[in-house]
Design a protein around this motif. Sequence first.
Motif, PDB file in Angstrom:
ATOM      1  N   ARG A 140       0.849  -1.188   0.000  1.00 37.48           N
ATOM      2  CA  ARG A 140       0.000   0.000   0.000  1.00 37.48           C
ATOM      3  C   ARG A 140       0.887   1.240   0.000  1.00 37.48           C
ATOM      4  N   LEU A 141       0.424   2.270  -0.639  1.00 37.41           N
ATOM      5  CA  LEU A 141       1.101   3.562  -0.617  1.00 37.41           C
ATOM      6  C   LEU A 141       0.164   4.566   0.027  1.00 37.41           C
ATOM      7  N   LEU A 152       4.413  10.511   0.602  1.00 37.55           N
ATOM      8  CA  LEU A 152       4.203   9.135   0.153  1.00 37.55           C
ATOM      9  C   LEU A 152       4.881   8.191   1.129  1.00 37.55           C
ATOM     10  N   GLU A 153       4.141   7.216   1.636  1.00 38.36           N
ATOM     11  CA  GLU A 153       4.731   6.237   2.551  1.00 38.36           C
ATOM     12  C   GLU A 153       4.456   4.830   2.036  1.00 38.36           C
ATOM     13  N   MET A 154       5.520   4.120   1.706  1.00 33.34           N
ATOM     14  CA  MET A 154       5.407   2.721   1.276  1.00 33.34           C
ATOM     15  C   MET A 154       5.161   1.854   2.506  1.00 33.34           C
ATOM     16  N   ASN A 161       8.788  -3.726   3.190  1.00 35.76           N
ATOM     17  CA  ASN A 161       8.341  -2.805   2.128  1.00 35.76           C
ATOM     18  C   ASN A 161       8.835  -3.210   0.741  1.00 35.76           C
ATOM     19  N   ILE A 163       8.601  -3.996  -2.982  1.00 32.20           N
ATOM     20  CA  ILE A 163       7.707  -3.365  -3.950  1.00 32.20           C
ATOM     21  C   ILE A 163       7.093  -4.428  -4.855  1.00 32.20           C
ATOM     22  N   LEU A 167       2.165  -1.942  -5.261  1.00 33.81           N
ATOM     23  CA  LEU A 167       2.904  -0.797  -4.746  1.00 33.81           C
ATOM     24  C   LEU A 167       3.607  -0.050  -5.876  1.00 33.81           C
ATOM     25  N   LEU A 171       2.980   3.883  -6.777  1.00 35.28           N
ATOM     26  CA  LEU A 171       4.087   4.839  -6.847  1.00 35.28           C
ATOM     27  C   LEU A 171       4.074   5.586  -8.178  1.00 35.28           C
ATOM     28  N   LEU A 189       9.198  10.851   0.157  1.00 35.16           N
ATOM     29  CA  LEU A 189       9.006   9.404   0.071  1.00 35.16           C
ATOM     30  C   LEU A 189       9.621   8.737   1.294  1.00 35.16           C
TER      31      LEU A 189
END
Length: 321
Positions: A140-141, A152-154, A161, A163, A167, A171, A189
């Motif tokens: 989720r972002l 923006l938080e991954m 985290n 990807i 995700l 992004l 980010l």
Amino acid sequence: MAHRDYNFDVAALGEGAEAVQGSLVVLDLDRIDPFDPACKRLSLPPCPVIGLGDSRHPLAAQLDCLVEPPIRLEGLIAAIRARPLAAAILVQLLRLIEGMDPDRALVAESLAYATLQGGDEHAQWLAQRRAAPKDVPAGRLHVTRKGDVLHLEMDRPGTHNAIDAALRDALREALDLAVLDPTIVRVELRGAGRTFGVGAELTEFGTTRDPAQAHAIRMQTLPALAAVRCGERLVSRVQGLCVGASLELAAFGRIEARRDAVFHLPELAMGLLPGAGGCVSLSRRIGRQRTALMVLSGRRIGVETALAWGLVDSCVDTLVD
């Protein structure tokens, strides 16, 4: 170093040059006459050419990389010999895109990556890869805007985290928004938890086995294609591991790192090269040679080395808003 015969121009450099089973060439710059006419313009072979010794030597800037701490020659040679095709294509790509427009360079990177996706070295890695864990949540972002700053938080718990496709797509969408909206003056980010990010989700590698189709997908979905257009506004706040695609994306903008940050490009061991924009973003931050050194060695570097190399812009004890 003992000289061996091989069909490259570096053979003219005599005892300071050594070929290692056709997979790489090592040049001891301290044993090569800097006034030798062969030093004026070296025609590099289609494999890594590694330099030892004085970085001020006339040949130094022409080589693919120069050995410097924390990288050791023995480990570098072993990594290249284990994946010689990936190593060769990496250095040829980095030579090709030096000075190239970033958008065009990203296309060249993707094509080189696609070539390796269809190769035996990557197939060997896929065959040995561990099975995918069950019930891993999709990435989720978290996207929030405060004034003129886009945050923006991954967030992908249990995977540091990594990807995944979800995700990645989020992004790209968020960075596209930043490109299209000039009122966003800063894009921050982050990675949730103790780790910024460990790169692409490895269990998704090999999902598309057709290299041409894989390239076509990247040209539609790669976050780097948007990051390169808003990099002057992108700031990554890095803690813990910053690996592979996570580092490749962050390197398009400013990197503010906590002192526990560790940076790593592990793709060569997979029979690949950085394919999330890293050959472009890193080579423009730390140069072609140090980018090659990181990828070819597969070694992790700490924040102090990253700061000295210019990979990190600032180092802090605590990341604060």
